[in-house]
Design a protein around this motif. Structure first.
Motif, PDB file in Angstrom:
ATOM      1  N   HIS A 102     -50.563  61.607-117.716  1.00  0.00           N
ATOM      2  CA  HIS A 102     -52.003  61.807-117.531  1.00  0.00           C
ATOM      3  C   HIS A 102     -52.447  63.189-118.011  1.00  0.00           C
ATOM      4  N   LEU A 103     -51.486  64.093-118.190  1.00  0.00           N
ATOM      5  CA  LEU A 103     -51.848  65.440-118.657  1.00  0.00           C
ATOM      6  C   LEU A 103     -52.181  65.436-120.152  1.00  0.00           C
ATOM      7  N   LYS A 104     -52.013  64.275-120.773  1.00  0.00           N
ATOM      8  CA  LYS A 104     -52.332  64.120-122.191  1.00  0.00           C
ATOM      9  C   LYS A 104     -53.754  64.619-122.488  1.00  0.00           C
ATOM     10  N   THR A 105     -54.654  64.410-121.522  1.00  0.00           N
ATOM     11  CA  THR A 105     -56.058  64.789-121.747  1.00  0.00           C
ATOM     12  C   THR A 105     -56.205  66.308-121.917  1.00  0.00           C
ATOM     13  N   HIS A 106     -55.219  67.072-121.458  1.00  0.00           N
ATOM     14  CA  HIS A 106     -55.321  68.528-121.580  1.00  0.00           C
ATOM     15  C   HIS A 106     -54.479  69.076-122.741  1.00  0.00           C
ATOM     16  N   GLN A 107     -53.712  68.196-123.367  1.00  0.00           N
ATOM     17  CA  GLN A 107     -52.745  68.657-124.379  1.00  0.00           C
ATOM     18  C   GLN A 107     -53.428  69.347-125.566  1.00  0.00           C
ATOM     19  N   ALA A 108     -54.420  68.663-126.153  1.00  0.00           N
ATOM     20  CA  ALA A 108     -55.069  69.232-127.339  1.00  0.00           C
ATOM     21  C   ALA A 108     -55.720  70.568-126.994  1.00  0.00           C
ATOM     22  N   TYR A 109     -56.376  70.618-125.846  1.00  0.00           N
ATOM     23  CA  TYR A 109     -57.057  71.852-125.431  1.00  0.00           C
ATOM     24  C   TYR A 109     -56.060  73.010-125.317  1.00  0.00           C
ATOM     25  N   ARG A 168     -56.528  72.292-116.217  1.00  0.00           N
ATOM     26  CA  ARG A 168     -56.471  72.598-117.641  1.00  0.00           C
ATOM     27  C   ARG A 168     -56.347  74.106-117.865  1.00  0.00           C
ATOM     28  N   ALA A 169     -57.151  74.873-117.137  1.00  0.00           N
ATOM     29  CA  ALA A 169     -57.067  76.335-117.271  1.00  0.00           C
ATOM     30  C   ALA A 169     -55.707  76.824-116.775  1.00  0.00           C
ATOM     31  N   TYR A 170     -55.191  76.173-115.734  1.00  0.00           N
ATOM     32  CA  TYR A 170     -53.890  76.550-115.162  1.00  0.00           C
ATOM     33  C   TYR A 170     -52.781  76.329-116.192  1.00  0.00           C
ATOM     34  N   LEU A 171     -52.804  75.159-116.840  1.00  0.00           N
ATOM     35  CA  LEU A 171     -51.781  74.869-117.859  1.00  0.00           C
ATOM     36  C   LEU A 171     -51.928  75.817-119.049  1.00  0.00           C
ATOM     37  N   VAL A 195     -45.757  72.060-118.879  1.00  0.00           N
ATOM     38  CA  VAL A 195     -45.827  70.870-118.014  1.00  0.00           C
ATOM     39  C   VAL A 195     -44.593  70.833-117.097  1.00  0.00           C
ATOM     40  N   MET A 196     -43.432  71.216-117.666  1.00  0.00           N
ATOM     41  CA  MET A 196     -42.214  71.264-116.843  1.00  0.00           C
ATOM     42  C   MET A 196     -42.367  72.296-115.729  1.00  0.00           C
ATOM     43  N   ALA A 197     -42.953  73.443-116.095  1.00  0.00           N
ATOM     44  CA  ALA A 197     -43.148  74.496-115.089  1.00  0.00           C
ATOM     45  C   ALA A 197     -44.107  74.011-114.004  1.00  0.00           C
ATOM     46  N   PHE A 198     -45.151  73.297-114.420  1.00  0.00           N
ATOM     47  CA  PHE A 198     -46.116  72.754-113.459  1.00  0.00           C
ATOM     48  C   PHE A 198     -45.397  71.812-112.478  1.00  0.00           C
ATOM     49  N   ARG A 199     -44.573  70.919-113.043  1.00  0.00           N
ATOM     50  CA  ARG A 199     -43.850  69.957-112.183  1.00  0.00           C
ATOM     51  C   ARG A 199     -42.897  70.700-111.229  1.00  0.00           C
ATOM     52  N   ASN A 200     -42.173  71.678-111.784  1.00  0.00           N
ATOM     53  CA  ASN A 200     -41.240  72.425-110.941  1.00  0.00           C
ATOM     54  C   ASN A 200     -41.966  73.163-109.816  1.00  0.00           C
TER      55      ASN A 200
END
Lengths: 284, 195
Positions: free
Chosen positions: B23-30, B75-78, B56-61
């Motif tokens: 679902h994080l795909k929506t933030h990938q391009a940004y 999105r800003a966090y990633l 994304v790995m860091a977010f999950r961890n």
């Protein structure tokens, strides 16, 4: 003997809890069965690394099983690389879940006939901008030095709105804004961008584009642009762009002193994304 | 995120449902494009993609460790994680380069400037290849283990949990059961690596 049972026997052997008969049986198996011998060496190395086997006992076992030393080294390496190996596996899994943009754009993004390719618009906009720049932003009065500086240094910020083929109304709106913005139709873009901001108020990029549009013809509104860029100055992603356009907005507003002060600040900032532009502005 | 809420994503990740990260795909391009723009295009498209995956790995961890980022600004966090990773990558490259130059100058003095630098690159490449080979070997062995074995070894080797904690977490009868199960799994892992 099952794996589980053998391991239990090994634990009891280490803690001297086996009866003499059981001990003799285990020793015989270790001596005669290569498989059990291998299990025993793996077990001893494991216990040594877990600090369950004292240094003294380890040395005693090492005399009977010289391969123990190499086993300890290998286990050490496996333990130190475990997390990395786990991460790499997860990364491969993640790359399947989130493939590169280039692999997904074909199915989800708009089709790319020549007239719809972004670079064609970009090229057309760039040529148009170069041809029209002096007319688009210059006022009728030549003595307005700030406006001259603005016209000489303004360049459109590249707009990247992620539009999806067959998407919802927001995607159609984004596509329309992108076309108008890239063609320099800033006035038309303003109400549409305001609509988009109302839908996603936390998105700083839309605000940046709106500020840029406020500086466009036919009726530039530098004060509105200044208010937007000031609010965006601390944004993590667009703060530097906002700072540069704020400097230009001051020039457009004939506040040459403030525009110059900001351009100098950008020019002195080593890692600033718009340092080159600011240096060029100041050198002219 | 239009199909699930962020709370559902957190709950799913805690249960090990990594597919939800799609679902994080929506933030990938940004995230990727912002990184490229902010770095004045020094960060290539491929690098931006790798950094996004790491973010994304860091977010999950972080979620697994119990952190709860403000998901209204995911999105800003990633994007911030991506930027920090990019800066860390640059700093690390600079440090490596300085260290290498210092060592080489010490060894070869002024002659270093005129020497062929290719051998160092070859050495580095060989080191990376050797490490990749080892990692691949371990990964293959890990994949042959059962889910329970992988979990118990992860808890013990990486997270440093005690046998009592592991027994409780994996709902085993007692610490002794956890200990023998761990040794059995460990034995299988090492045998796979040896074979």
């Amino acid at each position: 003997m099952t794996d589980q049972k053998l391991i239990q026997q090994m634990y009891r052997q280490l803690s001297d809890a086996l009866s003499p008969d059981e001990q003799a049986e285990l020793s015989r198996m270790i001596r005669e069965d290569q498989e059990v011998k291998r299990d025993w060496v793996i077990f001893l190395a494991e216990q040594y690394l877990d600090k369950e086997l004292t240094e003294g006992k380890y040395k005693l076992y090492l005399a009977d099983f010289p391969q123990l030393e190499a086993e300890v080294q290998q286990q050490k390496e496996v333990r130190s690389l475990w997390q990395e190996a786990e991460n790499e596996l997860f990364k491969s899994e993640l790359k399947e879940i989130l493939p590169p943009l280039s692999q997904t754009s074909g199915s989800k993004m708009r089709p790319l006939p020549l007239l719809q390719r972004k670079w064609v618009y970009a090229l057309a906009a760039a040529i148009l901008l170069l041809l029209c720049l002096p007319f688009v932003f210059q006022s009728g009065s030549a003595q307005w030095e700030g406006k001259d500086v603005f016209a000489q240094n303004f360049q459109q910020f590249d707009m990247r709105l992620n539009t999806i083929r067959g998407g919802d109304e927001t995607d159609s709106l984004k596509f329309l804004i992108q076309s108008q913005y890239q063609s320099g139709e800033y006035a038309k873009s303003i109400p549409l961008l305001q609509q988009l901001i109302a839908q996603e108020p936390e998105n700083p990029s839309y605000k940046l584009y709106l500020g840029i549009c406020y500086m466009g013809k036919p009726a530039p509104q530098p004060q509105d642009a200044i208010a937007i860029f000031k609010a965006l100055q601390d944004d993590l992603n667009f703060g530097q762009a906002a700072e540069w356009y704020l400097s230009l907005a001051y020039f457009l507003d004939d506040n040459v002193e403030e525009g110059k002060r900001l351009a100098e600040k950008i020019g002195q900032h080593q890692g600033h994304s718009f340092r080159t532009q600011a240096t060029k502005l100041l050198s002219n | 995120m239009d199909q699930i809420t962020y709370e559902e994503m957190i709950a799913g990740l805690l249960k090990g449902n990594n597919a939800l990260l799609g679902h994080l795909k929506t933030h990938q391009a940004y995230c990727q494009k912002t990184l490229q723009i902010k770095s004045s295009q020094h960060c290539t498209e491929d690098m931006a993609y790798d950094i996004f995956i790491d973010a994304v790995m860091a977010f999950r961890n972080n979620v697994l460790k119990g952190e709860r980022p403000d998901l209204r600004y995911l999105r800003a966090y990633l994007s911030k994680i991506c930027w920090n990773m990019w800066m860390a990558h640059n700093r690390s490259q600079e440090r490596k380069e300085k260290k290498r130059e210092a060592v080489q100058e010490k060894l070869y003095g002024a002659e270093w400037e005129n020497m062929d630098h290719l051998s160092r690159e070859e050495e580095e490449r060989e080191e990376v290849q050797a490490k990749q080979k080892k990692l691949h070997l371990i990964q293959q062995a890990m994949q042959k283990l059962s889910e329970q074995c992988r979990r118990i070894l992860q808890l013990f080797i990486v997270e440093g949990k005690s046998m009592n904690e592991i027994a409780e977490m994996l709902q085993m009868k007692n610490a002794n059961v956890a200990k023998t199960t761990k040794s059995r799994c460990y034995n299988r892992l090492m045998k796979e690596i040896h074979d």
